[in-house]
Motif scaffolding. Structure first.
Motif, PDB file in Angstrom:
ATOM      1  N   VAL A   9      -1.066 -10.635  -1.151  1.00 15.16           N
ATOM      2  CA  VAL A   9      -1.723  -9.623  -0.327  1.00 15.16           C
ATOM      3  C   VAL A   9      -0.825  -9.123   0.806  1.00 15.16           C
ATOM      4  O   VAL A   9      -1.040  -8.035   1.337  1.00 15.16           O
ATOM      5  N   PHE A  10       0.161  -9.911   1.192  1.00 12.39           N
ATOM      6  CA  PHE A  10       1.226  -9.426   2.073  1.00 12.39           C
ATOM      7  C   PHE A  10       2.417 -10.361   1.918  1.00 12.39           C
ATOM      8  O   PHE A  10       2.257 -11.577   1.880  1.00 12.39           O
ATOM      9  N   ASP A  11       3.604  -9.755   1.836  1.00 10.49           N
ATOM     10  CA  ASP A  11       4.811 -10.543   1.594  1.00 10.49           C
ATOM     11  C   ASP A  11       5.830 -10.311   2.695  1.00 10.49           C
ATOM     12  O   ASP A  11       6.496  -9.274   2.744  1.00 10.49           O
ATOM     13  N   THR A  12       5.940 -11.296   3.595  1.00 14.60           N
ATOM     14  CA  THR A  12       6.992 -11.226   4.610  1.00 14.60           C
ATOM     15  C   THR A  12       8.351 -11.643   4.049  1.00 14.60           C
ATOM     16  O   THR A  12       9.378 -11.447   4.678  1.00 14.60           O
ATOM     17  N   GLY A  13       8.330 -12.236   2.853  1.00 14.57           N
ATOM     18  CA  GLY A  13       9.525 -12.865   2.302  1.00 14.57           C
ATOM     19  C   GLY A  13       9.575 -14.343   2.606  1.00 14.57           C
ATOM     20  O   GLY A  13      10.443 -15.063   2.127  1.00 14.57           O
TER      21      GLY A  13
ATOM     22  N   ASN B  90      11.134  -0.253   6.352  1.00 11.03           N
ATOM     23  CA  ASN B  90      11.501   0.170   4.995  1.00 11.03           C
ATOM     24  C   ASN B  90      11.520  -0.957   3.992  1.00 11.03           C
ATOM     25  O   ASN B  90      12.061  -0.807   2.907  1.00 11.03           O
ATOM     26  N   SER B  91      10.945  -2.093   4.306  1.00 10.04           N
ATOM     27  CA  SER B  91      10.816  -3.155   3.320  1.00 10.04           C
ATOM     28  C   SER B  91       9.533  -3.924   3.582  1.00 10.04           C
ATOM     29  O   SER B  91       8.559  -3.771   2.877  1.00 10.04           O
ATOM     30  N   MET B  92       9.540  -4.746   4.634  1.00  6.81           N
ATOM     31  CA  MET B  92       8.355  -5.564   4.906  1.00  6.81           C
ATOM     32  C   MET B  92       7.135  -4.715   5.216  1.00  6.81           C
ATOM     33  O   MET B  92       6.004  -5.087   4.868  1.00  6.81           O
ATOM     34  N   ASP B  93       7.320  -3.571   5.873  1.00  8.68           N
ATOM     35  CA  ASP B  93       6.160  -2.788   6.308  1.00  8.68           C
ATOM     36  C   ASP B  93       5.388  -2.173   5.149  1.00  8.68           C
ATOM     37  O   ASP B  93       4.283  -1.655   5.343  1.00  8.68           O
ATOM     38  N   LEU B  94       5.933  -2.228   3.947  1.00  2.00           N
ATOM     39  CA  LEU B  94       5.237  -1.702   2.774  1.00  2.00           C
ATOM     40  C   LEU B  94       4.544  -2.803   1.969  1.00  2.00           C
ATOM     41  O   LEU B  94       3.912  -2.511   0.953  1.00  2.00           O
ATOM     42  N   MET B  95       4.670  -4.051   2.412  1.00  3.98           N
ATOM     43  CA  MET B  95       4.331  -5.165   1.544  1.00  3.98           C
ATOM     44  C   MET B  95       2.847  -5.486   1.444  1.00  3.98           C
ATOM     45  O   MET B  95       2.462  -6.475   0.844  1.00  3.98           O
ATOM     46  N   LYS B  96       1.989  -4.641   2.004  1.00  3.27           N
ATOM     47  CA  LYS B  96       0.568  -4.766   1.679  1.00  3.27           C
ATOM     48  C   LYS B  96       0.323  -4.389   0.217  1.00  3.27           C
ATOM     49  O   LYS B  96      -0.741  -4.699  -0.331  1.00  3.27           O
ATOM     50  N   CYS B  97       1.311  -3.731  -0.392  1.00  2.78           N
ATOM     51  CA  CYS B  97       1.159  -3.285  -1.787  1.00  2.78           C
ATOM     52  C   CYS B  97       1.526  -4.358  -2.795  1.00  2.78           C
ATOM     53  O   CYS B  97       1.486  -4.115  -4.002  1.00  2.78           O
ATOM     54  N   ASP B  98       1.886  -5.573  -2.323  1.00  2.67           N
ATOM     55  CA  ASP B  98       2.428  -6.565  -3.244  1.00  2.67           C
ATOM     56  C   ASP B  98       1.357  -7.215  -4.111  1.00  2.67           C
ATOM     57  O   ASP B  98       1.648  -8.119  -4.881  1.00  2.67           O
ATOM     58  N   MET B  99       0.125  -6.757  -3.979  1.00  2.14           N
ATOM     59  CA  MET B  99      -0.947  -7.228  -4.849  1.00  2.14           C
ATOM     60  C   MET B  99      -1.401  -6.133  -5.812  1.00  2.14           C
ATOM     61  O   MET B  99      -2.494  -6.194  -6.384  1.00  2.14           O
ATOM     62  N   ALA B 100      -0.531  -5.132  -6.033  1.00  2.25           N
ATOM     63  CA  ALA B 100      -0.898  -3.998  -6.886  1.00  2.25           C
ATOM     64  C   ALA B 100      -1.157  -4.432  -8.326  1.00  2.25           C
ATOM     65  O   ALA B 100      -1.973  -3.813  -9.024  1.00  2.25           O
ATOM     66  N   GLY B 101      -0.473  -5.473  -8.787  1.00  6.18           N
ATOM     67  CA  GLY B 101      -0.743  -5.969 -10.139  1.00  6.18           C
ATOM     68  C   GLY B 101      -2.152  -6.518 -10.256  1.00  6.18           C
ATOM     69  O   GLY B 101      -2.876  -6.228 -11.219  1.00  6.18           O
ATOM     70  N   GLY B 102      -2.562  -7.314  -9.269  1.00  2.00           N
ATOM     71  CA  GLY B 102      -3.927  -7.825  -9.268  1.00  2.00           C
ATOM     72  C   GLY B 102      -4.950  -6.718  -9.147  1.00  2.00           C
ATOM     73  O   GLY B 102      -6.013  -6.755  -9.789  1.00  2.00           O
TER      74      GLY B 102
ATOM     75  N   PRO C  43       6.518   2.339  -9.383  1.00  2.58           N
ATOM     76  CA  PRO C  43       5.434   3.329  -9.266  1.00  2.58           C
ATOM     77  C   PRO C  43       4.179   2.847  -8.556  1.00  2.58           C
ATOM     78  O   PRO C  43       3.259   3.637  -8.339  1.00  2.58           O
ATOM     79  N   ALA C  44       4.094   1.592  -8.150  1.00  7.41           N
ATOM     80  CA  ALA C  44       2.833   1.063  -7.606  1.00  7.41           C
ATOM     81  C   ALA C  44       2.468   1.647  -6.255  1.00  7.41           C
ATOM     82  O   ALA C  44       1.284   1.817  -5.945  1.00  7.41           O
ATOM     83  N   PHE C  45       3.474   1.963  -5.430  1.00  4.12           N
ATOM     84  CA  PHE C  45       3.214   2.443  -4.074  1.00  4.12           C
ATOM     85  C   PHE C  45       4.277   3.467  -3.719  1.00  4.12           C
ATOM     86  O   PHE C  45       5.474   3.169  -3.778  1.00  4.12           O
ATOM     87  N   LEU C  46       3.842   4.679  -3.357  1.00  2.95           N
ATOM     88  CA  LEU C  46       4.766   5.764  -3.076  1.00  2.95           C
ATOM     89  C   LEU C  46       4.732   6.105  -1.588  1.00  2.95           C
ATOM     90  O   LEU C  46       3.659   6.198  -0.994  1.00  2.95           O
ATOM     91  N   THR C  47       5.900   6.298  -1.017  1.00  2.00           N
ATOM     92  CA  THR C  47       5.990   6.573   0.421  1.00  2.00           C
ATOM     93  C   THR C  47       5.868   8.056   0.745  1.00  2.00           C
ATOM     94  O   THR C  47       5.805   8.428   1.912  1.00  2.00           O
ATOM     95  N   ALA C  48       5.845   8.894  -0.265  1.00  2.00           N
ATOM     96  CA  ALA C  48       5.659  10.337  -0.074  1.00  2.00           C
ATOM     97  C   ALA C  48       4.783  10.851  -1.208  1.00  2.00           C
ATOM     98  O   ALA C  48       4.785  10.290  -2.308  1.00  2.00           O
ATOM     99  N   PRO C  49       4.005  11.918  -0.974  1.00  2.00           N
ATOM    100  CA  PRO C  49       3.137  12.447  -2.035  1.00  2.00           C
ATOM    101  C   PRO C  49       3.934  12.846  -3.268  1.00  2.00           C
ATOM    102  O   PRO C  49       5.018  13.431  -3.167  1.00  2.00           O
ATOM    103  N   ASP C  50       3.407  12.498  -4.432  1.00  2.00           N
ATOM    104  CA  ASP C  50       4.061  12.832  -5.693  1.00  2.00           C
ATOM    105  C   ASP C  50       3.008  13.266  -6.700  1.00  2.00           C
ATOM    106  O   ASP C  50       2.414  12.440  -7.384  1.00  2.00           O
ATOM    107  N   ASN C  51       2.782  14.565  -6.742  1.00  2.00           N
ATOM    108  CA  ASN C  51       1.854  15.118  -7.711  1.00  2.00           C
ATOM    109  C   ASN C  51       0.505  14.415  -7.613  1.00  2.00           C
ATOM    110  O   ASN C  51       0.085  14.031  -6.534  1.00  2.00           O
ATOM    111  N   TYR C  52      -0.188  14.242  -8.739  1.00  2.00           N
ATOM    112  CA  TYR C  52      -1.524  13.656  -8.688  1.00  2.00           C
ATOM    113  C   TYR C  52      -1.485  12.150  -8.425  1.00  2.00           C
ATOM    114  O   TYR C  52      -2.526  11.530  -8.209  1.00  2.00           O
TER     115      TYR C  52
END
Length: 489
Positions: A254-258, A267-279, A454-463
């Motif tokens: 659910v969050f990965d500090t490493g 640009n690395s840790m601050d995105l890590m709320k997405c590390d549960m995207a598989g679940g 593809p699990a988490f995008l930092t800028a809008p990308d189409n739909y």
């Protein structure tokens, strides 16, 4: 939050409508012309003759949009072009503050209107978030997308709506920060979704995880002030067509500090709320299958924790004993996702599964190899299964690139003091990670999807939008439902 999808025999009077037209159309068919004045018809036909693909006619009280089917070599590519047209259309509808739009399909592409609605709805998705300022909490203008007449059946519209709700569930989970979605809250959210959709959830707490000796999950959790969970999601309808279940495994960090191998930030840790995207993708897939009453027995396994450097956190050099009994030397605490997945893959053996597919935001190497445009796939399942998954990837445009698991890659994860190391060499990191998982996925066909790109995008990308994309839900739903064709032969 998504617009509602609906079906109607006809469009209401003075409704905003979208007409899908065949490629090469220059003269408006009667069904798309209605009672247009001659000047308006001439305007549209001039634009079509000029090869414009999206033409807008403003009636002031309502709008008409004409979308020309793209000239693509395959049906999959034509459907993706229509999803992208739905994305483009959304900006026009938003500018006009359109609340309801009706879609009519006048092409020979039977799924055309569904694809258009899919792209439009996914573009319109909004994460509700936590804003309290009323000025910044604007409700979306588009509330309803209605497919008209033969554009699709009511059953097809309902099925698509449920799949998109599964995608939205996955996106919502990924977009939530860890202080709103720790491991226990994640498990509870998945269980609540199951109560709504119809699948069951068994949440294993710390005591049960310890009793099962899930050393990987327990080791990663050591630095956290909050306990881990291991969620078992199950959809088993009475009319299930498969004798042995399909098992989906999702990484739930659910969050990965490493951990002590601390990630850099920003640009690395601050995105890590997405590390549960598989679940999250596993939960979204089970939701869609259950809501649509798909006659398949499917089980989801989601081990969850955060990875922090506090307290008695595991350290590089530790040796841990996994659920399978294998020992692992920890070379890097930021290679933690494979430890959770390994325990879950070992646990999956108890189900004697037909196939196991795991999904994980596992490695930066996968992102460097193929970017955010697709996911890596590796595994031991036979070529026909892999081909079917590839076909599902092309159909949904959640495409896959296959990488090898040659025997030589086992050398990348050798340890001097344990059965395995949790870290490979500097190159081919996504392959050595999968090679590690392979040791725990013995006794059944298995595929690993590295969805880190593809699990988490930092800028809008189409739909796909910005933030959590819900990648994996549409792919797995398409793949699993197509298995019914094989089972019924």
């Amino acid at each position: 939050m998504l617009p509602q999808l609906a079906h109607a025999a006809t469009a209401s009077a003075h409704a905003t409508q979208v007409f899908l037209l065949p490629h090469g159309t220059t003269a408006l068919p009667t069904a798309a012309a209605g009672d247009l004045p001659e000047a308006a018809r001439a305007y549209i036909e001039t634009a079509l003759a000029d090869h414009q693909k999206l033409v807008h006619l403003n009636h002031f009280s309502h709008q008409h949009y004409y979308v020309v089917l793209a000239d693509k070599p395959t049906a999959d590519q034509r459907l993706e072009a229509l999803r992208r047209s739905g994305h483009q259309l959304h900006s026009l509808l938003k500018a006009e503050k359109v609340a309801e739009v009706f879609i009519q399909n006048l092409t020979d592409e039977p799924a055309g209107a569904l694809a258009m609605a899919e792209g439009l709805a996914l573009t319109a998705y909004q994460f509700e978030g936590y804003k309290t300022d009323e000025k910044s909490r604007k409700a979306p203008a588009l509330t309803t997308i209605t497919l008209v007449g033969d554009a699709a059946t009511a059953a097809e519209v309902s099925a698509l709506a449920h799949v998109l709700q599964g995608v939205a569930l996955a996106r919502d989970l990924v977009n939530a920060p860890v202080n709103k979605l720790n491991a226990e809250q994640f498990a509870e959210r998945m269980a609540a979704a199951g109560d709504e959709a119809g699948y069951t959830t068994d949440i294993l707490d710390l005591a049960r995880i310890e009793a099962l000796r899930m050393g990987g999950l327990l080791a990663v959790n050591l630095g956290s002030p909050e306990p881990p969970t291991f969620s078992i999601l199950e959809w088993k309808p009475a009319n299930a067509q498969n004798a042995k279940p399909y098992v989906l495994v999702g990484k739930g960090v659910v969050f990965d500090t490493g951990g002590l191998s601390l990630k850099p930030t920003p640009n690395s840790m601050d995105l890590m709320k997405c590390d549960m995207a598989g679940g999250a993708a596993v939960a979204g897939t089970l939701y869609a299958l259950a809501k649509n009453q798909v006659p398949l027995h499917v089980i989801g396994l989601v081990p969850a924790t955060d990875n922090r450097p506090g307290g008695l956190a595991f350290v590089p050099g530790d040796v841990i004993t996994m659920h399978s009994g294998l020992t692992v030397e920890v070379k890097n605490t930021d290679a933690e996702g494979r430890l959770l997945l390994a325990d879950a893959l070992s646990f999956a053996k108890k189900y004697d599964p037909e196939l196991v597919i795991d999904l994980a935001t596992l490695t930066g190497a996968a992102v460097r190899a193929i970017g955010t445009e697709g996911s890596a796939v590796l595994g031991t399942a036979g070529a026909p299964t892999v081909q079917q998954l590839h076909a599902a990837g092309h159909r949904t445009h959640e495409r896959l690139v296959e990488f090898p698991l040659w025997d030589e890659y086992a050398d990348h994860i050798k340890s001097d003091i344990a059965d395995l190391s949790n870290l490979g060499k500097g190159e081919a990191g996504h392959i050595s990670a999968a090679k590690f998982l392979e040791r725990f996925a013995e006794g059944y066909p298995w595929l690993h999807l590295d969805i880190a790109g593809p699990a988490f995008l930092t800028a809008p990308d189409n739909y796909r939008g910005k933030g959590g994309t819900g990648v994996g839900v549409r792919l797995l739903y398409e793949f699993l439902t197509k298995q019914l064709n094989t089972l019924n032969k």
